[in-house]
Design a protein around this motif. Structure first.
Motif, mmCIF file in Angstrom:
data_model
loop_
_atom_site.group_PDB
_atom_site.id
_atom_site.type_symbol
_atom_site.label_atom_id
_atom_site.label_comp_id
_atom_site.label_asym_id
_atom_site.label_seq_id
_atom_site.Cartn_x
_atom_site.Cartn_y
_atom_site.Cartn_z
ATOM 1 N N TYR A 194 0.826 -1.201 0.000
ATOM 2 C CA TYR A 194 0.000 0.000 0.000
ATOM 3 C C TYR A 194 0.865 1.258 0.000
ATOM 4 O O TYR A 194 0.617 2.205 -0.757
ATOM 5 N N ILE A 195 1.892 1.268 0.844
ATOM 6 C CA ILE A 195 2.801 2.416 0.881
ATOM 7 C C ILE A 195 3.489 2.586 -0.472
ATOM 8 O O ILE A 195 3.617 3.704 -0.986
ATOM 9 N N ARG A 196 3.926 1.477 -1.054
ATOM 10 C CA ARG A 196 4.582 1.559 -2.363
ATOM 11 C C ARG A 196 3.627 2.121 -3.415
ATOM 12 O O ARG A 196 4.032 2.920 -4.285
ATOM 13 N N LYS A 197 2.361 1.713 -3.348
ATOM 14 C CA LYS A 197 1.377 2.207 -4.309
ATOM 15 C C LYS A 197 1.231 3.728 -4.196
ATOM 16 O O LYS A 197 1.192 4.440 -5.210
ATOM 17 N N ILE A 198 1.137 4.236 -2.956
ATOM 18 C CA ILE A 198 1.019 5.682 -2.770
ATOM 19 C C ILE A 198 2.289 6.388 -3.234
ATOM 20 O O ILE A 198 2.240 7.458 -3.859
ATOM 21 N N ARG A 199 3.444 5.804 -2.950
ATOM 22 C CA ARG A 199 4.705 6.395 -3.408
ATOM 23 C C ARG A 199 4.749 6.472 -4.930
ATOM 24 O O ARG A 199 5.221 7.462 -5.503
ATOM 25 N N LEU A 200 4.268 5.438 -5.593
ATOM 26 C CA LEU A 200 4.238 5.461 -7.055
ATOM 27 C C LEU A 200 3.286 6.544 -7.562
ATOM 28 O O LEU A 200 3.590 7.238 -8.543
ATOM 29 N N GLU A 201 2.147 6.708 -6.915
ATOM 30 C CA GLU A 201 1.202 7.741 -7.329
ATOM 31 C C GLU A 201 1.801 9.136 -7.157
ATOM 32 O O GLU A 201 1.609 10.017 -8.003
ATOM 33 N N VAL A 202 2.522 9.324 -6.042
ATOM 34 C CA VAL A 202 3.166 10.614 -5.807
ATOM 35 C C VAL A 202 4.261 10.854 -6.847
ATOM 36 O O VAL A 202 4.419 11.968 -7.359
ATOM 37 N N SER A 203 5.011 9.796 -7.167
ATOM 38 C CA SER A 203 6.052 9.946 -8.189
ATOM 39 C C SER A 203 5.426 10.308 -9.538
ATOM 40 O O SER A 203 5.966 11.139 -10.274
ATOM 41 N N HIS A 204 4.279 9.700 -9.860
ATOM 42 C CA HIS A 204 3.584 10.019 -11.113
ATOM 43 C C HIS A 204 3.175 11.493 -11.126
ATOM 44 O O HIS A 204 3.355 12.195 -12.129
ATOM 45 N N ALA A 205 2.629 11.964 -9.988
ATOM 46 C CA ALA A 205 2.195 13.363 -9.906
ATOM 47 C C ALA A 205 3.369 14.314 -10.071
ATOM 48 O O ALA A 205 3.267 15.341 -10.747
ATOM 49 N N ARG A 206 4.508 13.974 -9.462
ATOM 50 C CA ARG A 206 5.674 14.856 -9.547
ATOM 51 C C ARG A 206 6.274 14.844 -10.953
ATOM 52 O O ARG A 206 6.724 15.880 -11.445
ATOM 53 N N LEU A 207 6.267 13.696 -11.599
ATOM 54 C CA LEU A 207 6.774 13.618 -12.965
ATOM 55 C C LEU A 207 5.854 14.349 -13.943
ATOM 56 O O LEU A 207 6.294 14.823 -14.993
ATOM 57 N N SER A 208 4.574 14.434 -13.588
ATOM 58 C CA SER A 208 3.601 15.116 -14.444
ATOM 59 C C SER A 208 3.583 16.623 -14.220
ATOM 60 O O SER A 208 2.911 17.351 -14.947
ATOM 61 N N ASP A 209 4.289 17.067 -13.192
ATOM 62 C CA ASP A 209 4.331 18.488 -12.850
ATOM 63 C C ASP A 209 5.488 19.152 -13.610
ATOM 64 O O ASP A 209 6.659 18.934 -13.299
ATOM 65 N N VAL A 210 5.156 19.950 -14.611
ATOM 66 C CA VAL A 210 6.193 20.548 -15.459
ATOM 67 C C VAL A 210 7.057 21.547 -14.692
ATOM 68 O O VAL A 210 8.157 21.895 -15.129
ATOM 69 N N SER A 211 6.574 22.016 -13.529
ATOM 70 C CA SER A 211 7.376 22.952 -12.734
ATOM 71 C C SER A 211 8.399 22.233 -11.851
ATOM 72 O O SER A 211 9.260 22.874 -11.262
ATOM 73 N N ASN A 212 8.309 20.914 -11.777
ATOM 74 C CA ASN A 212 9.242 20.127 -10.965
ATOM 75 C C ASN A 212 10.497 19.857 -11.784
ATOM 76 O O ASN A 212 10.456 19.131 -12.782
ATOM 77 N N THR A 213 11.619 20.428 -11.388
ATOM 78 C CA THR A 213 12.852 20.317 -12.168
ATOM 79 C C THR A 213 13.767 19.197 -11.676
ATOM 80 O O THR A 213 14.859 19.013 -12.210
ATOM 81 N N SER A 214 13.341 18.435 -10.677
ATOM 82 C CA SER A 214 14.155 17.317 -10.189
ATOM 83 C C SER A 214 14.255 16.246 -11.265
ATOM 84 O O SER A 214 13.330 16.045 -12.070
ATOM 85 N N THR A 215 15.373 15.539 -11.273
ATOM 86 C CA THR A 215 15.529 14.440 -12.219
ATOM 87 C C THR A 215 14.661 13.261 -11.792
ATOM 88 O O THR A 215 14.195 13.191 -10.648
ATOM 89 N N ILE A 216 14.469 12.329 -12.707
ATOM 90 C CA ILE A 216 13.693 11.125 -12.380
ATOM 91 C C ILE A 216 14.349 10.387 -11.219
ATOM 92 O O ILE A 216 13.675 9.925 -10.289
ATOM 93 N N GLY A 217 15.659 10.298 -11.244
ATOM 94 C CA GLY A 217 16.382 9.615 -10.170
ATOM 95 C C GLY A 217 16.213 10.304 -8.833
ATOM 96 O O GLY A 217 16.063 9.645 -7.797
ATOM 97 N N GLU A 218 16.211 11.638 -8.827
ATOM 98 C CA GLU A 218 16.040 12.381 -7.581
ATOM 99 C C GLU A 218 14.633 12.200 -7.017
ATOM 100 O O GLU A 218 14.447 12.016 -5.807
ATOM 101 N N ILE A 219 13.650 12.232 -7.900
ATOM 102 C CA ILE A 219 12.267 12.014 -7.462
ATOM 103 C C ILE A 219 12.117 10.623 -6.867
ATOM 104 O O ILE A 219 11.520 10.444 -5.788
ATOM 105 N N ALA A 220 12.658 9.627 -7.549
ATOM 106 C CA ALA A 220 12.554 8.251 -7.060
ATOM 107 C C ALA A 220 13.247 8.090 -5.710
ATOM 108 O O ALA A 220 12.713 7.467 -4.790
ATOM 109 N N ALA A 221 14.448 8.664 -5.577
ATOM 110 C CA ALA A 221 15.225 8.499 -4.338
ATOM 111 C C ALA A 221 14.510 9.140 -3.154
ATOM 112 O O ALA A 221 14.499 8.577 -2.054
#
Length: 335
Positions: free
Chosen positions: A253-280
């Motif tokens: 369940y926690i992993r599922k929410i983390r994945l949803e948050v990662s999806h939201a952050r990757l979909s946010d064009v104002s978020n300049t973090s790299t994919i690796g930084e978001i995941a970490a």
């Protein structure tokens, strides 16, 4: 459902305090701070529903007194369950209680009582005696009690979600809503084995909603896990795992929410973090594993979601949990 709105906005500042006092004078004597003469911006929204009412009040600091004279003149003797964002002081002829912020408490309008509080936004659940006659003696015994218990805090969460859901309700929802409120009041304020059993599904739904909010607030915390969630929810590990058994368990369940948050952050064009930084930041230390897990969940890779967002075509993930958006729909579905 359309509320009745009472407001001092739009009035001259020197008239606002008197206008607010006049609105409530048949029930309470209101006393504002001395500086209220400079302005008293306040608003009340009230929904009259089938068998109960709910009010949302935003106002500066004040003292409200239900005097013996008002009790004699005005026979309203509803119970009032209140939930404030700030600390409240309750004064009775026998005692003074200090209610912590975000903690429900129950009073009766059939007795003299006073409350003092700072500027606040508060929710009031009005429970008429006719509608709650079967538990009247228990509610009377509970008046003046601070509901600083696991069930009490869960009731506060229920009331907050109820208020958020009211603008989207239709008259067809009201009968089920009334039943849900009665069941939760009975289980959380005057609990008994029968009432707790009757409210079991609703209590679990409320806990799941609260759990999701806790996970999202602590989504980057290394301590996020079963231990933290048990402490925050006030439940045992057995109860927590039972609550999440249909979600595949706590870690999934926690992993599922983390994945949803990662999806939201990757979909946010104002978020300049790299994919690796978001995941970490979300606890995914292995980039390859994160990419594979992300694709299984959403049918696209993290880089594809980011590119789609930059092109203006990001889509809502199909499996996204929406507990925070439609809490009442799920609550009613559990009845």
């Amino acid at each position: 459902m359309t509320p009745e709105i009472l407001s001092t906005y739009g009035l001259p500042p020197t008239q606002q305090g008197d206008a607010w006092r006049a609105l409530f004078s048949s029930v309470f004597e209101l006393e504002e701070p001395a500086q209220a003469s400079q302005g008293f911006l306040a608003e009340s929204r009230y929904w009259a529903l089938d068998g109960f009412g709910i009010g949302e009040v935003s106002a500066p600091a004040l003292r409200a007194t239900r005097t013996k004279e008002l009790v004699r003149r005005n026979s309203v003797d509803h119970w009032c369950l209140t939930l404030g964002q700030r600390e409240t002081k309750i004064l009775t002829p026998k005692d003074t209680l200090v209610v912590p912020a975000q903690t429900p408490f129950l009073v009766s309008l059939g007795v003299d009582i006073a409350s003092e509080r700072a500027s606040d936004k508060r929710l009031h659940l009005y429970l008429p005696r006719d509608g709650f006659a079967d538990m009247a003696s228990q509610l009377d015994a509970a008046r003046g009690i601070i509901l600083d218990t696991g069930l009490g805090r869960l009731l506060g969460h229920f009331v907050r979600n109820l208020a958020l859901s009211l603008p989207g309700l239709t008259p067809y929802d009201v009968p089920n809503l009334t039943a849900a409120v009665r069941t939760m009041i009975g289980a959380c304020v005057v609990p008994s084995p029968d009432r707790l059993e009757l409210a079991a599904a609703q209590i679990d739904e409320a806990r799941l909603q609260k759990l999701t909010q806790i996970v999202r607030r602590n989504i980057e915390s290394p301590a996020l896990g079963a231990g933290m969630l048990c402490g925050a929810l006030g439940v045992s590990r057995t109860r927590l795992y039972r609550l999440l058994q249909h979600e595949g368990g706590v870690e999934r369940y926690i992993r599922k929410i983390r994945l949803e948050v990662s999806h939201a952050r990757l979909s946010d064009v104002s978020n300049t973090s790299t994919i690796g930084e978001i995941a970490a930041r979300l606890g995914f230390t292995d980039a390859s594993q994160f990419s594979r897990t992300f694709r299984r969940e959403f049918g696209a890779s993290p880089s594809e979601i980011r590119l789609a967002a930059m092109d203006g075509g990001a889509a809502e993930p199909a499996s996204q949990v929406i507990l925070d958006r439609q809490p009442l729909n799920r609550l009613l579905a559990a009845l």
